[in-house]
Design a protein around this motif. Structure first.
Motif, PDB file in Angstrom:
ATOM      1  N   THR A  59       0.823  -1.218   0.000  1.00  0.00           N
ATOM      2  CA  THR A  59       0.000   0.000   0.000  1.00  0.00           C
ATOM      3  C   THR A  59       0.852   1.261   0.000  1.00  0.00           C
ATOM      4  OG1 THR A  59      -0.140  -0.133   2.417  1.00  0.00           O
ATOM      5  CG2 THR A  59      -1.937  -1.120   1.130  1.00  0.00           C
ATOM      6  N   ALA A  60       2.118   1.133   0.437  1.00  0.00           N
ATOM      7  CA  ALA A  60       2.996   2.303   0.495  1.00  0.00           C
ATOM      8  C   ALA A  60       3.730   2.557  -0.808  1.00  0.00           C
ATOM      9  CB  ALA A  60       4.014   2.132   1.633  1.00  0.00           C
ATOM     10  N   VAL A  61       3.816   1.542  -1.681  1.00  0.00           N
ATOM     11  CA  VAL A  61       4.557   1.670  -2.936  1.00  0.00           C
ATOM     12  C   VAL A  61       3.621   2.156  -4.034  1.00  0.00           C
ATOM     13  CG1 VAL A  61       5.870   0.433  -4.702  1.00  0.00           C
ATOM     14  CG2 VAL A  61       6.203  -0.123  -2.291  1.00  0.00           C
ATOM     15  N   GLN A  62       4.031   3.212  -4.719  1.00  0.00           N
ATOM     16  CA  GLN A  62       3.183   3.776  -5.771  1.00  0.00           C
ATOM     17  C   GLN A  62       3.170   2.896  -7.016  1.00  0.00           C
ATOM     18  OE1 GLN A  62       4.553   7.762  -6.442  1.00  0.00           O
ATOM     19  NE2 GLN A  62       3.397   8.596  -4.724  1.00  0.00           N
ATOM     20  N   SER A  63       4.338   2.491  -7.452  1.00  0.00           N
ATOM     21  CA  SER A  63       4.436   1.664  -8.656  1.00  0.00           C
ATOM     22  C   SER A  63       4.872   0.266  -8.239  1.00  0.00           C
ATOM     23  CB  SER A  63       5.445   2.274  -9.638  1.00  0.00           C
ATOM     24  OG  SER A  63       5.561   1.477 -10.791  1.00  0.00           O
ATOM     25  N   GLU A 132      13.092   1.117   3.275  1.00  0.00           N
ATOM     26  CA  GLU A 132      13.916   1.740   4.300  1.00  0.00           C
ATOM     27  C   GLU A 132      15.244   1.043   4.479  1.00  0.00           C
ATOM     28  OE1 GLU A 132      11.734   1.991   7.876  1.00  0.00           O
ATOM     29  OE2 GLU A 132      10.216   3.368   7.073  1.00  0.00           O
ATOM     30  N   ASN A 133      15.286  -0.239   4.116  1.00  0.00           N
ATOM     31  CA  ASN A 133      16.521  -1.024   4.272  1.00  0.00           C
ATOM     32  C   ASN A 133      17.088  -1.467   2.933  1.00  0.00           C
ATOM     33  OD1 ASN A 133      16.622  -1.094   7.227  1.00  0.00           O
ATOM     34  ND2 ASN A 133      14.728  -2.277   7.038  1.00  0.00           N
ATOM     35  N   GLY A 134      16.934  -0.615   1.927  1.00  0.00           N
ATOM     36  CA  GLY A 134      17.537  -0.910   0.632  1.00  0.00           C
ATOM     37  C   GLY A 134      16.745  -1.857  -0.227  1.00  0.00           C
ATOM     38  N   GLY A 135      15.443  -1.934   0.021  1.00  0.00           N
ATOM     39  CA  GLY A 135      14.616  -2.793  -0.815  1.00  0.00           C
ATOM     40  C   GLY A 135      14.631  -2.346  -2.265  1.00  0.00           C
ATOM     41  N   ALA A 136      14.255  -3.256  -3.171  1.00  0.00           N
ATOM     42  CA  ALA A 136      14.230  -2.977  -4.616  1.00  0.00           C
ATOM     43  C   ALA A 136      15.596  -2.547  -5.121  1.00  0.00           C
ATOM     44  CB  ALA A 136      13.192  -1.912  -4.946  1.00  0.00           C
ATOM     45  N   SER A 137      16.645  -3.041  -4.504  1.00  0.00           N
ATOM     46  CA  SER A 137      17.999  -2.781  -4.984  1.00  0.00           C
ATOM     47  C   SER A 137      18.631  -4.100  -5.371  1.00  0.00           C
ATOM     48  CB  SER A 137      18.847  -2.093  -3.909  1.00  0.00           C
ATOM     49  OG  SER A 137      19.095  -2.971  -2.832  1.00  0.00           O
ATOM     50  N   VAL A 138      19.677  -4.016  -6.186  1.00  0.00           N
ATOM     51  CA  VAL A 138      20.283  -5.246  -6.696  1.00  0.00           C
ATOM     52  C   VAL A 138      20.975  -6.038  -5.606  1.00  0.00           C
ATOM     53  CG1 VAL A 138      20.555  -4.321  -9.001  1.00  0.00           C
ATOM     54  CG2 VAL A 138      22.365  -3.983  -7.338  1.00  0.00           C
ATOM     55  N   GLY A 139      21.164  -5.445  -4.432  1.00  0.00           N
ATOM     56  CA  GLY A 139      21.790  -6.179  -3.343  1.00  0.00           C
ATOM     57  C   GLY A 139      20.977  -7.381  -2.897  1.00  0.00           C
ATOM     58  N   ASN A 140      19.665  -7.336  -3.101  1.00  0.00           N
ATOM     59  CA  ASN A 140      18.807  -8.451  -2.706  1.00  0.00           C
ATOM     60  C   ASN A 140      19.023  -9.690  -3.554  1.00  0.00           C
ATOM     61  OD1 ASN A 140      17.179  -7.367  -0.504  1.00  0.00           O
ATOM     62  ND2 ASN A 140      16.448  -5.916  -2.032  1.00  0.00           N
ATOM     63  N   TYR A 160      15.928  -7.598 -10.221  1.00  0.00           N
ATOM     64  CA  TYR A 160      16.336  -6.537 -11.138  1.00  0.00           C
ATOM     65  C   TYR A 160      15.132  -5.743 -11.638  1.00  0.00           C
ATOM     66  CZ  TYR A 160      20.788  -9.078 -11.286  1.00  0.00           C
ATOM     67  OH  TYR A 160      21.960  -9.706 -10.956  1.00  0.00           O
ATOM     68  N   ILE A 161      14.043  -6.448 -12.003  1.00  0.00           N
ATOM     69  CA  ILE A 161      12.856  -5.737 -12.489  1.00  0.00           C
ATOM     70  C   ILE A 161      12.269  -4.875 -11.374  1.00  0.00           C
ATOM     71  CG2 ILE A 161      10.510  -5.999 -13.371  1.00  0.00           C
ATOM     72  CD1 ILE A 161      11.408  -8.519 -14.806  1.00  0.00           C
ATOM     73  N   ALA A 162      12.225  -5.409 -10.154  1.00  0.00           N
ATOM     74  CA  ALA A 162      11.747  -4.617  -9.023  1.00  0.00           C
ATOM     75  C   ALA A 162      12.623  -3.383  -8.825  1.00  0.00           C
ATOM     76  CB  ALA A 162      11.725  -5.467  -7.753  1.00  0.00           C
ATOM     77  N   GLY A 163      13.932  -3.553  -9.003  1.00  0.00           N
ATOM     78  CA  GLY A 163      14.836  -2.413  -8.881  1.00  0.00           C
ATOM     79  C   GLY A 163      14.559  -1.358  -9.929  1.00  0.00           C
ATOM     80  N   VAL A 164      14.307  -1.789 -11.178  1.00  0.00           N
ATOM     81  CA  VAL A 164      14.008  -0.838 -12.250  1.00  0.00           C
ATOM     82  C   VAL A 164      12.690  -0.120 -11.981  1.00  0.00           C
ATOM     83  CG1 VAL A 164      13.473  -0.617 -14.707  1.00  0.00           C
ATOM     84  CG2 VAL A 164      15.312  -2.124 -13.982  1.00  0.00           C
ATOM     85  N   GLN A 165      11.706  -0.852 -11.462  1.00  0.00           N
ATOM     86  CA  GLN A 165      10.364  -0.279 -11.315  1.00  0.00           C
ATOM     87  C   GLN A 165      10.188   0.528 -10.042  1.00  0.00           C
ATOM     88  OE1 GLN A 165       7.219  -2.705 -12.697  1.00  0.00           O
ATOM     89  NE2 GLN A 165       5.708  -1.961 -11.229  1.00  0.00           N
ATOM     90  N   MET A 166      10.846   0.112  -8.932  1.00  0.00           N
ATOM     91  CA  MET A 166      10.522   0.717  -7.642  1.00  0.00           C
ATOM     92  C   MET A 166      11.708   1.364  -6.941  1.00  0.00           C
ATOM     93  SD  MET A 166       7.936  -2.168  -6.085  1.00  0.00           S
ATOM     94  CE  MET A 166       9.291  -3.296  -5.785  1.00  0.00           C
ATOM     95  N   GLY A 167      12.916   1.201  -7.446  1.00  0.00           N
ATOM     96  CA  GLY A 167      14.085   1.693  -6.746  1.00  0.00           C
ATOM     97  C   GLY A 167      14.329   3.174  -6.936  1.00  0.00           C
ATOM     98  N   ARG A 172      17.751   2.020 -10.059  1.00  0.00           N
ATOM     99  CA  ARG A 172      17.062   1.718 -11.315  1.00  0.00           C
ATOM    100  C   ARG A 172      18.065   1.567 -12.455  1.00  0.00           C
ATOM    101  NH1 ARG A 172      12.311   5.980 -12.098  1.00  0.00           N
ATOM    102  NH2 ARG A 172      11.597   4.424 -13.629  1.00  0.00           N
ATOM    103  N   ILE A 173      19.036   2.457 -12.494  1.00  0.00           N
ATOM    104  CA  ILE A 173      20.058   2.387 -13.541  1.00  0.00           C
ATOM    105  C   ILE A 173      20.876   1.107 -13.402  1.00  0.00           C
ATOM    106  CG2 ILE A 173      22.151   3.483 -14.431  1.00  0.00           C
ATOM    107  CD1 ILE A 173      20.927   6.178 -13.531  1.00  0.00           C
ATOM    108  N   GLU A 174      21.296   0.819 -12.169  1.00  0.00           N
ATOM    109  CA  GLU A 174      22.110  -0.378 -11.942  1.00  0.00           C
ATOM    110  C   GLU A 174      21.328  -1.640 -12.281  1.00  0.00           C
ATOM    111  OE1 GLU A 174      25.016  -2.257  -8.472  1.00  0.00           O
ATOM    112  OE2 GLU A 174      23.533  -0.706  -7.960  1.00  0.00           O
ATOM    113  N   ALA A 175      20.046  -1.683 -11.889  1.00  0.00           N
ATOM    114  CA  ALA A 175      19.227  -2.857 -12.170  1.00  0.00           C
ATOM    115  C   ALA A 175      19.016  -3.045 -13.669  1.00  0.00           C
ATOM    116  CB  ALA A 175      17.881  -2.718 -11.464  1.00  0.00           C
ATOM    117  N   ALA A 176      18.806  -1.950 -14.397  1.00  0.00           N
ATOM    118  CA  ALA A 176      18.646  -2.043 -15.858  1.00  0.00           C
ATOM    119  C   ALA A 176      19.915  -2.571 -16.506  1.00  0.00           C
ATOM    120  CB  ALA A 176      18.277  -0.679 -16.426  1.00  0.00           C
TER     121      ALA A 176
END
Length: 612
Positions: A59-63, A132-140, A160-167, A172-176
């Protein structure tokens, strides 16, 4: 029941909550295996707590990137359903029913493994959405959920797709970039990326105007995916073509390079994309970019004046037709849309940036634009006509003259495709290649220069093919286009000699109303001796040489050069040896022998009739 992918995300998330409540009731009612059922209840409570946290994240994430949520929650629901079935079996006191149910400790151990896997999946999923803890980043990607234990690629793609869409933008650049690297490995990875919904967020990132690096990363990833007609169609269906055209028209140079590469890749693999790019008017900006600084060194020549005027007109039309409001769609042909220009005032600054770019970057832009025009023109009369209408022929001719390497090659291949289209479309031939057309003259001059002066089959072959495609446009007096082709019949490169023979066939064929005059010119330029040598070489040169020789025999039968070279004897021998492999030549060879017999045995043509 609707599939998981078609259900609303709210319904997907509601299902495990309902199952958990039923499991709680079943645990309280259990009469056997109470200890094991209690442990099941604890595992279910852990999952419920994680599910509540997931609902808050969603509910907190827009995209929201829904794909991994749907897959993981569906697996959690299946395991909860297993738990409900097993716990309900423990309700009955009757010993006979307990025996029939065949419930054992081993069943609970198996269930605990399933539930523990679901806990692991949920833990990974929460880390993906925990901003808050680096979600949607390639570190996951470093962690691997149990659901993907047999196929780790799927979890990488999700991350990676989550990083592009929500990071954040950097993520987003790194995930792409990671998606591009993954897609580069093999087609299976490309297929997974597309199936898991990777195209829409990449297109959204490409559309971003705030970061050139983001646009470059997105375009590169899409280019890696677009090597298959089905994947190209996915990009098309996601309204990708208007986005690509807009980015090409108004972006920094390095972004335009990647956008042009994407146009070339998509148009080269899918005719639908090729046509839709043309509808979105991609050809004009490509020609404009290709002509950038091409004529500044020679502004006083007539050719230079014409092209500068033409490009200026193109730019005026583009500025006039470009709306200035923010990004948005408006109805256009075939349910597509023209994207309006965001910040059209940026165009001037981009042009200034383009002027200040490094020479190698400017060169790469021209290489990419020339390849895009090549792919757009390939097999398309309509697109070829559009290129000629934007005065693209003048620009291509000048680049063939001035440039070398890949740019020169791409321009030659574009010309080859345009002339091939003109060969089969009389209207295009008349409009673009009139004898008094400066553009047509410039193109032909450069094609002949390449044929005569360059010793490179890679460049000579498209030039030779282009001249052959234009054979019907040359009057009988234009023998200057025939002589270079005749000379190449003796080329040390067999593929060049073969193509020269094929091109000369277009001049000497009965389909050309000047075939008699052209055939005589070929013979006058001493074309017969090299043709006779070609018949003794490999099959690559033998077949085109034989066909051309037949045309010469049919349309210039009374030539002494044919008699001196003993062409009739050669054709009679070929009639026995070649027909086994090429039976379609029987009629042509028979007709050639017949015409030679008429003139070289004293028989008047009107006294016999040819019988194939």
């Amino acid at each position: 029941m609707a599939s998981v992918d078609k259900q609303r995300i709210e319904d997907v998330l509601a299902c495990p909550f309902l199952l958990a409540e039923r499991i709680r009731s079943a645990v309280e009612e259990a009469e056997s295996f109470k200890l094991e059922c209690g442990e099941v209840g604890k595992q279910v409570d852990r999952l419920l707590q994680m599910l509540r946290t997931l609902v808050r994240f969603t509910t907190a994430v827009q995209s929201l990137y829904e794909r991994p949520i749907r897959r993981v929650v569906a697996e959690v629901s299946r395991n909860l359903d297993r738990a409900l079935t097993l716990v309900r079996k423990c309700k009955h006191r009757n010993i006979l029913r307990r025996v029939v149910a065949i419930t054992s400790v081993a069943d609970f151990k198996k269930l605990f493994n399933f539930l523990e896997a679901s806990v692991g999946d949920m833990r990974w999923l929460l880390s993906l959405f925990d901003c808050e803890n680096g979600g949607a980043s390639v570190g996951n990607v470093l962690s691997l959920p149990p659901i993907a234990s047999n196929d780790p690629i799927i979890s990488w793609v999700w991350s990676y797709i989550a990083g592009v869409q929500m990071g954040q933008m950097a993520d987003r650049i790194e995930a792409a970039n990671y998606l591009a690297s993954l897609a580069q490995d093999n087609d299976r990875n490309k297929k997974i990326i597309v199936e898991e919904g990777g195209v829409p967020p990449l297109l959204k990132l490409l559309k971003e105007s705030s970061s050139a690096d983001a646009q470059i990363a997105a375009a590169n990833a899409l280019c890696m995916l677009a090597n298959d007609v089905n994947r190209v169609r996915t990009i098309v269906s996601e309204m990708g073509i208007p986005i690509v055209v807009q980015v090409l028209g108004d972006s920094p140079v390095r972004v335009q390079i990647e956008a042009a590469n994407l146009v070339a890749r998509m148009a080269g693999h899918d005719q639908v994309a090729q046509d839709d790019f043309a509808r979105e008017k991609v050809i004009r900006p490509l020609v404009t970019l290709l002509s950038f600084e091409t004529f500044l060194d020679d502004p006083t020549t007539q050719l230079g004046k014409q092209i500068i005027h033409s490009i200026a007109q193109i730019n005026k039309e583009m500025e006039k037709n470009s709306p200035s409001n923010s990004w948005g769609y408006r109805p256009y042909m075939n349910s597509y849309s023209n994207l309006s220009t965001e910040g059209s005032s940026r165009g001037g600054s981009h042009r200034k940036d383009r002027e200040n770019e490094q020479p190698e970057v400017k060169l790469q832009l021209k290489i990419s634009c020339a390849e895009a025009l090549w792919m757009l023109a390939r097999g398309s009369v309509h697109n070829s006509r559009r290129i000629t209408e934007t005065k693209g022929l003048l620009c291509l001719a000048k680049l063939v003259e001035k440039e070398q390497g890949e740019l020169q090659y791409n321009c030659l291949m574009t010309i080859m495709e345009i002339t091939a289209a003109a060969e089969y479309d009389a209207d295009l031939r008349r409009s673009a290649f009139r004898t008094n057309s400066p553009a047509a003259k410039a193109v032909v001059d450069q094609l002949l220069r390449v044929i005569k002066e360059l010793d490179s089959p890679t460049l000579q072959i498209p030039a030779i093919k282009s001249i052959g495609s234009l054979a019907k446009t040359f009057p009988a007096r234009e023998t200057g286009v025939i002589k270079p082709l005749v000379v190449q019949l003796s080329s040390r490169h067999q593929e060049v000699a073969a193509e020269a023979a094929v091109a000369l066939q277009e001049f000497a064929s009965s389909d050309n109303y000047l075939c008699t005059e052209h055939s005589k010119s070929i013979i006058e330029f001493h074309g017969v001796p090299p043709l006779m040598r070609m018949l003794r070489d490999s099959e690559r040169t033998q077949l085109p040489g034989l066909i051309l020789l037949c045309y010469l025999a049919i349309h210039a039968s009374n030539s002494e050069a044919l008699e001196q070279a003993r062409v009739r004897t050669t054709l009679e021998g070929a009639d026995r040896t070649v027909l086994a492999q090429h039976p379609m030549l029987k009629e042509l060879i028979s007709k050639a022998i017949y015409h030679l017999n008429l003139y070289h045995t004293g028989v008047h043509p009107q006294s016999q009739s040819y019988m194939p």
